[in-house]
Motif scaffolding. Structure first.
Motif, short mmCIF file in Angstrom:
data_model
loop_
_atom_site.label_atom_id
_atom_site.label_comp_id
_atom_site.label_asym_id
_atom_site.label_seq_id
_atom_site.Cartn_x
_atom_site.Cartn_y
_atom_site.Cartn_z
N VAL A 186 52.01 38.91 47.13
CA VAL A 186 50.98 38.23 47.93
C VAL A 186 49.57 38.52 47.40
CG1 VAL A 186 49.99 37.96 50.23
CG2 VAL A 186 52.46 38.23 49.96
N ALA A 187 49.25 39.78 47.17
CA ALA A 187 47.89 40.13 46.75
C ALA A 187 47.45 39.37 45.48
CB ALA A 187 47.76 41.64 46.54
N PRO A 188 48.31 39.22 44.46
CA PRO A 188 47.87 38.44 43.29
C PRO A 188 47.57 36.98 43.59
CG PRO A 188 49.73 39.86 42.71
CD PRO A 188 49.60 39.90 44.20
N LEU A 189 48.05 36.45 44.72
CA LEU A 189 47.76 35.06 45.08
C LEU A 189 46.42 34.92 45.81
CD1 LEU A 189 51.24 33.99 46.54
CD2 LEU A 189 50.37 33.60 44.22
N VAL A 190 45.91 36.00 46.37
CA VAL A 190 44.73 35.93 47.23
C VAL A 190 43.48 35.47 46.47
CG1 VAL A 190 43.14 37.32 48.63
CG2 VAL A 190 45.62 37.51 48.97
N PRO A 191 43.22 35.92 45.23
CA PRO A 191 42.00 35.42 44.55
C PRO A 191 41.96 33.90 44.42
CG PRO A 191 42.82 37.38 43.45
CD PRO A 191 43.86 37.01 44.46
N ALA A 192 43.11 33.28 44.11
CA ALA A 192 43.13 31.81 44.00
C ALA A 192 42.90 31.17 45.36
CB ALA A 192 44.46 31.35 43.41
N PHE A 193 43.45 31.77 46.42
CA PHE A 193 43.21 31.26 47.77
C PHE A 193 41.73 31.36 48.12
CE2 PHE A 193 42.66 32.16 52.31
CZ PHE A 193 43.22 31.02 52.86
N ALA B 135 39.22 31.40 46.08
CA ALA B 135 38.46 30.44 45.29
C ALA B 135 38.55 29.04 45.89
CB ALA B 135 38.98 30.43 43.85
N ARG B 136 39.71 28.71 46.45
CA ARG B 136 39.88 27.39 47.07
C ARG B 136 39.16 27.30 48.40
NH1 ARG B 136 45.81 24.74 47.64
NH2 ARG B 136 45.67 25.12 45.37
N TYR B 137 39.13 28.42 49.14
CA TYR B 137 38.50 28.45 50.47
C TYR B 137 37.45 29.56 50.51
CZ TYR B 137 42.61 25.61 51.53
OH TYR B 137 43.57 24.64 51.53
N PRO B 138 36.32 29.35 49.86
CA PRO B 138 35.33 30.43 49.71
C PRO B 138 34.68 30.88 51.02
CG PRO B 138 34.45 28.33 48.92
CD PRO B 138 35.91 28.11 49.17
N GLU B 139 34.82 30.09 52.08
CA GLU B 139 34.19 30.48 53.35
C GLU B 139 35.15 31.22 54.27
OE1 GLU B 139 31.52 27.64 55.22
OE2 GLU B 139 31.68 26.37 53.45
N VAL B 140 36.33 31.55 53.76
CA VAL B 140 37.29 32.35 54.53
C VAL B 140 37.17 33.81 54.09
CG1 VAL B 140 39.73 32.79 55.03
CG2 VAL B 140 38.90 30.44 54.84
N ARG B 141 36.97 34.70 55.04
CA ARG B 141 36.88 36.14 54.76
C ARG B 141 38.26 36.76 54.96
NH1 ARG B 141 33.49 35.15 58.64
NH2 ARG B 141 34.41 36.71 60.03
#
Length: 320
Positions: A109-116, A118-124
């Motif tokens: 899961v953690a390796p997928l988070v950077p791409a997520f 980048a797609r949704y930059p306003e989600v913390r």
């Protein structure tokens, strides 16, 4: 509705749901003193006591029960309205707190988070890594990723992945002690087992044979509540262990471990198939799903459809 009243209502609802002022404060991102002040102002405005406070808990008064029943749906409606407005504006925003089992979170899961992100930059994004039952309400978790053994009533569960399980041991161990040919042979080898932190039980080593599930007797030589530590013990030659493909595949590719009970094809197995581990995304309410949770679950489910760590490669036929 005045801003101060709305803040007080939100604090009141979070205190009731979370069971304490401290829990409400954590969820709202304010201090416990500020939460207590919000609650006091609300009670003063209403002219009645909503909660009876003790040193350890807050108990609803009769007026508090009636008020909670009225305002809790209103807050849910406001949250849903914000979600729908964000969607109409084309922006998904807000905080997303994810809880995940440790090894699956670390390796998949953690390796997928950077791409997520980048797609949704306003989600913390906040991640909680734990192999225990995380309380969505008290710990303010939006979404948890769990394997089947830790699913709970009251949570909506969407299956997002099947992780193959791989039985393996170090090449040096197999040269010294021989290779188990059938699951029943595990009774004659030292086995490295996982203790599930949420209930203290040892995780079984189940197989599927002819459509029937069975768990052979094993000789447990070492126990740990961390999968990566079990993998390290296996690499060091301590015995046979059972790992998710997301942990085993890189170690097998590097020659540090060898897969067991495999035929040369890598897919056709001799006599029995290790039962896979199913993973689910869990959340509290399907009807009022916040936009960050919805897009995250969709994103992860899509990314895991053909993930290289969630399939068994075609390993060369190992020597006996």
């Amino acid at each position: 509705m005045a801003t101060s009243n709305l803040r007080g209502i939100e604090t009141f609802v979070r205190v009731v749901e979370g069971g304490s002022i401290a829990a409400a404060a954590r969820q709202l991102g304010i201090t416990a003193a500020a939460a207590s002040q919000n609650l006091a102002r609300l009670e003063k405005d209403l002219g009645t006591r909503l909660l009876t406070r003790t040193t350890r808990s807050q108990v609803l008064t009769a007026a508090g029960e009636a008020y909670f029943a009225q305002v809790s749906p209103l807050l849910d409606g406001l949250a849903q309205a914000r979600t729908e407005l964000s969607a109409l504006q084309g922006a998904v925003q807000g905080r997303l707190k994810i809880a995940c089992s440790v090894a699956f979170g670390r390796h998949v899961v953690a390796p997928l988070v950077p791409a997520f992100m980048a797609r949704y930059p306003e989600v913390r994004v906040e991640m909680v890594m734990a192999d225990r039952n995380v309380d969505h309400l008290k710990e303010d978790v939006d979404c948890s990723i769990r394997f089947r053994h830790v699913l709970e009533p009251g949570l909506v569960a969407r299956r997002i992945a099947n992780a193959p399980m791989v039985f393996c041991a170090a090449p040096a161990y197999l040269r010294a002690h021989g290779r188990p040919k059938r699951p029943e042979d595990l009774a004659h080898h030292p086995c490295l087992s996982f203790r599930m932190p949420f209930d203290g039980r040892l995780m079984q080593w189940p197989f599927l044979r002819g459509g029937e599930r069975f768990a052979p007797a094993i000789q447990t030589a070492a126990v740990c509540n961390d999968i990566d530590t079990l993998a390290a013990l296996a690499v060091a030659g301590a015995g046979v262990t059972r790992l998710g493909s997301f942990v085993a595949n890189p170690l097998i590719a590097a020659g540090q471990l060898e897969p067991l009970f495999m035929a040369g094809s890598g897919r056709a197995r001799t006599l029995a198939d290790p039962e896979p581990l199913e993973f689910f995304a869990c959340f509290r309410d399907r009807q009022h799903l916040p936009a960050p949770v919805r897009v995250f679950v969709d994103f992860v489910a899509e990314a895991l459809q053909d993930h290289p760590l969630l399939r068994v490669p075609v390993w060369p036929l190992a020597r006996a």
